[in-house]
Design an enzyme around this catalytic site. Sequence first.
Site, PDB file in Angstrom:
ATOM      1  N   TRP A 116      -1.562  -6.339   4.706  1.00 45.79           N
ATOM      2  CA  TRP A 116      -0.781  -7.580   4.717  1.00 45.79           C
ATOM      3  C   TRP A 116       0.658  -7.351   5.172  1.00 45.79           C
ATOM      4  CZ3 TRP A 116       1.599  -9.468  -0.489  1.00 45.79           C
ATOM      5  CH2 TRP A 116       2.161  -8.395  -1.170  1.00 45.79           C
ATOM      6  N   ASP A 117       0.929  -6.168   5.723  1.00 50.51           N
ATOM      7  CA  ASP A 117       2.317  -5.829   6.057  1.00 50.51           C
ATOM      8  C   ASP A 117       3.001  -6.828   6.996  1.00 50.51           C
ATOM      9  OD1 ASP A 117       2.656  -2.726   5.033  1.00 50.51           O
ATOM     10  OD2 ASP A 117       0.617  -3.288   5.532  1.00 50.51           O
ATOM     11  N   GLU A 159      -1.632  -3.361  -7.607  1.00 51.31           N
ATOM     12  CA  GLU A 159      -2.949  -2.719  -7.614  1.00 51.31           C
ATOM     13  C   GLU A 159      -3.242  -1.943  -8.899  1.00 51.31           C
ATOM     14  OE1 GLU A 159      -3.083  -0.500  -3.959  1.00 51.31           O
ATOM     15  OE2 GLU A 159      -3.780  -2.246  -2.833  1.00 51.31           O
ATOM     16  N   LYS A 219       2.549  -1.863 -10.381  1.00 47.25           N
ATOM     17  CA  LYS A 219       2.857  -0.896  -9.334  1.00 47.25           C
ATOM     18  C   LYS A 219       3.931  -1.467  -8.415  1.00 47.25           C
ATOM     19  CE  LYS A 219       0.551   1.411  -5.421  1.00 47.25           C
ATOM     20  NZ  LYS A 219      -0.642   1.341  -4.564  1.00 47.25           N
ATOM     21  N   GLN A 220       3.873  -2.768  -8.259  1.00 45.60           N
ATOM     22  CA  GLN A 220       4.830  -3.379  -7.333  1.00 45.60           C
ATOM     23  C   GLN A 220       4.962  -4.856  -7.648  1.00 45.60           C
ATOM     24  OE1 GLN A 220       1.725  -2.998  -3.918  1.00 45.60           O
ATOM     25  NE2 GLN A 220       3.380  -4.295  -3.176  1.00 45.60           N
TER      26      GLN A 220
END
Lengths: 796, 796
Positions: free
Chosen positions: A354-355, A493, A614-615
């Site tokens: 998805w960058d 994730e 994680k993010q």
Amino acid sequence: MSKWALTYDSWKPEQQSLREALCVLGNGYFATRGAAEESSADEINYPGTYLAGGYNRLKTKISDRFIENEDLVNWPNWLCLSFRPEGGSWFSLSDVEILDYNQVLDVKKGILMRRMRFKDKKGRITLLECRRFVSASRRHLAGIRWELTPENWSGKIEIRSALDGTVSNQGVKRYRQLESQHLELLSVGSVTDDSIYLSVKTNQSHITMAQAARTKVYSGKKELKVQQRISRRAGMVTHTIKCKASKKKALRVEKMVVVFTTKDNAITEPELEAKNAIQNCVTFKEALKDHVRKWDHYWRYCDIGISGHPFAQFVLRLHIFHLVQTTSLKTIDMDAGVPARGLHGEAYRGHIFWDELFIFPFLNLRMPEVTRALLMYRYRRLPEARQAAEREGYHGAMFPWQSSSNGREETQVVHLNPKSNRWVSDNTHNQRHVNAAIAFNIWQYYQATKDIQFLSFYGAEMFLEIARFVASMTKYNPKRKRYEIHGVVGPDEFHTEYPDSKKLGLSNNAYTNVMFAWILWRAFDIMKAVGNARRDEILDNLQITKKELKLWDHISRRMFIPIQKDGIISQFEGFEKLKEFDWERYRRKYGDIQRLDRILEAEGDSPNRYKVSKQADLLMLFYLFSSEKLEEIFKRLGYKFDHESIPKNIEYYINRSSHGSTLSRIVVSWVLSRSDRKRSWELFQTALASDVADIQGGTTSEGIHLGAMSGTVDLVQRCYAGLEMRDGVLWFDPCLPDELKNLTFRLRYSGHWLKVRIEHSKLKISFNRSWSKPTKVGVKNKIYTMDEGMSREFKL
Amino acid sequence: MSKWALTYDSWKPEQQSLREALCVLGNGYFATRGAAEESSADEINYPGTYLAGGYNRLKTKISDRFIENEDLVNWPNWLCLSFRPEGGSWFSLSDVEILDYNQVLDVKKGILMRRMRFKDKKGRITLLECRRFVSASRRHLAGIRWELTPENWSGKIEIRSALDGTVSNQGVKRYRQLESQHLELLSVGSVTDDSIYLSVKTNQSHITMAQAARTKVYSGKKELKVQQRISRRAGMVTHTIKCKASKKKALRVEKMVVVFTTKDNAITEPELEAKNAIQNCVTFKEALKDHVRKWDHYWRYCDIGISGHPFAQFVLRLHIFHLVQTTSLKTIDMDAGVPARGLHGEAYRGHIFWDELFIFPFLNLRMPEVTRALLMYRYRRLPEARQAAEREGYHGAMFPWQSSSNGREETQVVHLNPKSNRWVSDNTHNQRHVNAAIAFNIWQYYQATKDIQFLSFYGAEMFLEIARFVASMTKYNPKRKRYEIHGVVGPDEFHTEYPDSKKLGLSNNAYTNVMFAWILWRAFDIMKAVGNARRDEILDNLQITKKELKLWDHISRRMFIPIQKDGIISQFEGFEKLKEFDWERYRRKYGDIQRLDRILEAEGDSPNRYKVSKQADLLMLFYLFSSEKLEEIFKRLGYKFDHESIPKNIEYYINRSSHGSTLSRIVVSWVLSRSDRKRSWELFQTALASDVADIQGGTTSEGIHLGAMSGTVDLVQRCYAGLEMRDGVLWFDPCLPDELKNLTFRLRYSGHWLKVRIEHSKLKISFNRSWSKPTKVGVKNKIYTMDEGMSREFKL
């Protein structure tokens, strides 16, 4: 630090792979780009089979590591260039004493330069100056030039120039036990006395790649008459040149290389084209000239100037450089996506994630043609996305989390935890939010360009098919009188399922639900934009009924969002019930806990049990939308939106994040930019260092983090300039960090070419040139109509 | 005659190839399109080698000739479908008595239907109803459906469905002595019990094409359980089905086929994709549904309605149908050009000539995206065109007369005269005017669309490179104080050199010189349109100096045009000195003298000696430009332009033309449309018949004449409507032939969607929808600003 060059002045072998990762010159990246994305066989990805596919590195791994190591095997191909005094052994860095070493990546010109002085065991001191580039202007061309000066000796030398087809995928340590051999030799040989060719085929995707190389030796302007020999051995072809080197006289070696693949347009077949092209090839000097000119043009509209912080200035440029060279105008005519790790390494095997979400905001306002081409990459994979949705019992189109060549899902189903050395099952493919990223990107591209042709022909079809998928994922909960979404994974994730649950996925991931509601709402704007006639045609094509549209409208007003009483939005339903994590203890115990998932798994535990991420997950909402926009969305959903809750949510999640993804710091720095400037700036600094200092300890050499690189650029552009496209107006609301003096950049917005200059006390916007009718610019709640030649200054 | 269907009600075997040529359903034409254009090896084209390349016919030769002839060998591929009573011999039209035969090409739906009743030697009467189509909506799909009804018998039958890779190029008689085998078998076999696949590679270009076919048998809605066998023999795979047929009960056989090639985007590799796709393939009914819907959409904006002449109405639609199916929206994502003979035959081996000049005016105003894609086909071949110019000692880019896969010149250097059976040298490659066609097309596309993005990125570069080539071709003649161009051939291929001259080519071909002067003039408008910044960038890229620009300006004012004292413009310098030709004598002697070149060569003479032309040459100017525009051009060149001279020139050249090209009549009908309406209408009628009646006696089965087909459509649109884009205004000046009552069509112009209705006494223009700002429409010297929702009626 220079503002335009990345320099290493010392030779530290342990930094080699990092240096290379950042210095890869893939800006031309040839036409092999297409091949970069294919990866696995069509079998489900189990270790041992999942690299059976044709992922290959002919594309860019342009290391001239041969100077370290005589062993050319396992190293690609066109860079191979070495020398030895006649009868001696081939040059090897480990055999000589390095007297000076200087390496410069000049991002302004797109050239990698290396200057080495060394003394061999017989006391011969040699100066070797190398330059190389992959042409930004000529699709198929690259070149290397050596200037080799014997400082204290004369004698016969041999120069060896090769094309090597025996490359294999060895760049990521944890993949090495998997199949790594993907090329099959078709043929090798000589084209003329001074040129060689090599033709290989990928073994799963059957893409043919042919290279040809011409190597000449000069002294001054004069081409030397040399003795030449061309030889083949397993999988490679070598051109050996014998000539004489004289003390203090520079020998110039020029190796020009061309690459063609099956995926190229306007060719007959790769080998024939490569052979023809090398015979008509220009000199290094000529090729370099238009390469540098092309980079000059890129910088004219892509540069972002900041004053007051040379480090930030340079790293921004390094990031822009990588962004441009990975996407580049050449993408326009290729079926290429945005690989998460650039063209620089093998991690993620070239898959498309998805960058784009982090990269397009920069491209949209500078090279929208490239965005369009990259969106077309998705459009071509719409049929596969439709089938994927159908297979899972949904309607419309479901794009995969990890997409490869033909658009199928390529997320690994297991992955190796290097900490425990165990293969762990991987359910991250349930990240359906990738579809929201694609839809959001379509809308943003249209906002930036007003490209109704794209929207009408392709964008709308994709968007509506995604909307249809989104609607089919929802389940109405009559108790709540709201729609819910189950079985998904958010951007974080660390959480893929509930503790002790046998079901995969989570319920009502807030980010996913808000985005999906937004899609179903925005679908109506899309239909309005293309006009009734075209709308009817598209609805007819897709067989979307009025009933469906009614449902979309309803869902877009009644999606469930898990908001707690205190205004904290749960990352997903039940996040609030998870255990708090003992951050202190783990930091003490492990130091770097970015990859907490691996640590916990190794301990037999799982992050699924804790309030850890994680993010950025929920925080993504604050990154993508202004608080005004969010308020609108929540209002439509019938939720009270309290602006006060934003900092509370930010605080809540920041304290619970390990920043295990390079993207995370960008998002957090962004959301803090107005509320906590100091912390925001610190995080920005760390984000800038992601790759240039390899803060994840080794992941940069597996490939740059393109999303994070682009995110830092976007942070400066959109966040510091407070730039937002909203309701047909280009808004500015600058918020320059104290550390910077000013900020200048150029934009292309909706057919206008603007120049923007931001200082702490003022903002200046100049419209240099326009292709279309006057447009609206908003500053401090006021809207101004701007047109070609107009310039305005605003006090801040 | 139906307005939408081409019907043959009788079975005349000798018309078979014509029927096929017109009925080919290549509308989807799969993705093999790319392969259609490659042709010869890279050697110069000498007989015996020049078809060594990979030109292949997998693309479209979708004949089910098997019903004539048991011999499947030499016939392609996916159509192969036959039956026999068990143990009997395979069906052959020559073995049965045809009771009824009816063949219908339904251009509205894009379906070919055939209905046959026949009696075999044992007295069994069978009704066979066939339908087939190549999907217009699904890129890779085609289907055939049979309904087979035994009228007076029951019994076991066998059905045979095959994919045949043993096809060779046998479609053009005079090419048959050349190499005709271009496919190499890779693999064949079964995918599942009811589906087969075949994978082949072209032997020069190495393009892999994979097909898969699924054949099922139904009775009513029920799929029959059948006995199946899959067998291979040299180069083909056959699926044999045994089942029972019952008196008066229809058996339904459905064969669905998919095709993938190396040239497809979004695939992993062709064979894998074909196998996957056939397993997920929809039914015939489903596939047909969206195919018909797609054609319905095409007709909404592509139809041209005329009232008063059913024959003309139908043939126009037949031509539009072929135009759309040959180009089609699918071209947008392919590297495809416009093949002169459609996708229908092997003549010219798929090469790309200048037919775009006749095709784009229709596309520009309906599907400009397709024009853009086709212009990009040229853009991609710019590097080759640059090298071609360089090889001949010119600058800039010189596009070839016959272009193939990689853009190299593929004009034959000799060709066979079937009349004399001699190989005659062919110098038609000196038709440099093809460059003018490309430049003209770029400008027209921009006029129709205002697509500044295309112009800025690609169009300008191509245009300026052509301008540069044009300038480098000119020679200044100090005596005349004018620039001259030597060594060229005009559109009239009868003249390639002066009689008894040893030099190739002619001097100062008027058409070429005027067009080239126009290019050098227009180059400045192009630079203006893209704006200073982009102009400077392009000039910098191409290294075009101010001195060069000054020269261009000068040439554009001082090009030499060979105008005689009586106002007749010589087709080329010295044409006026050639002998008059005894037309009467030759007509008496030979009857059809369209191909006078072949007749004269067989007599040991040459058309180079006479005032004869194969097709419109000078007259092209009156076709491309209005007299107002021409006056401007001549004025700038410093020549007096007398409007009176137009009819004189027309008369002069009409009387000296053999109309040996199908394009000629279009042009002449056009230029006479206002001055000699009767003759114009007659020529239009003949032009309409070009293919539908095969007026060249056999050339239609070698491929349709796409330029001529499109020309008739354009004649109605531009000439009868008097439509011209001039200085940013869309002009109408209708001139409806007496034979027609009215004319209606839709246009898309510069982001507006218009409806136009023309009667003898009035013109009505309605603007239905607009994507862009108001635009200007001109009628009878008055200019009106029109916008969305506006409608105007004008008295004529």
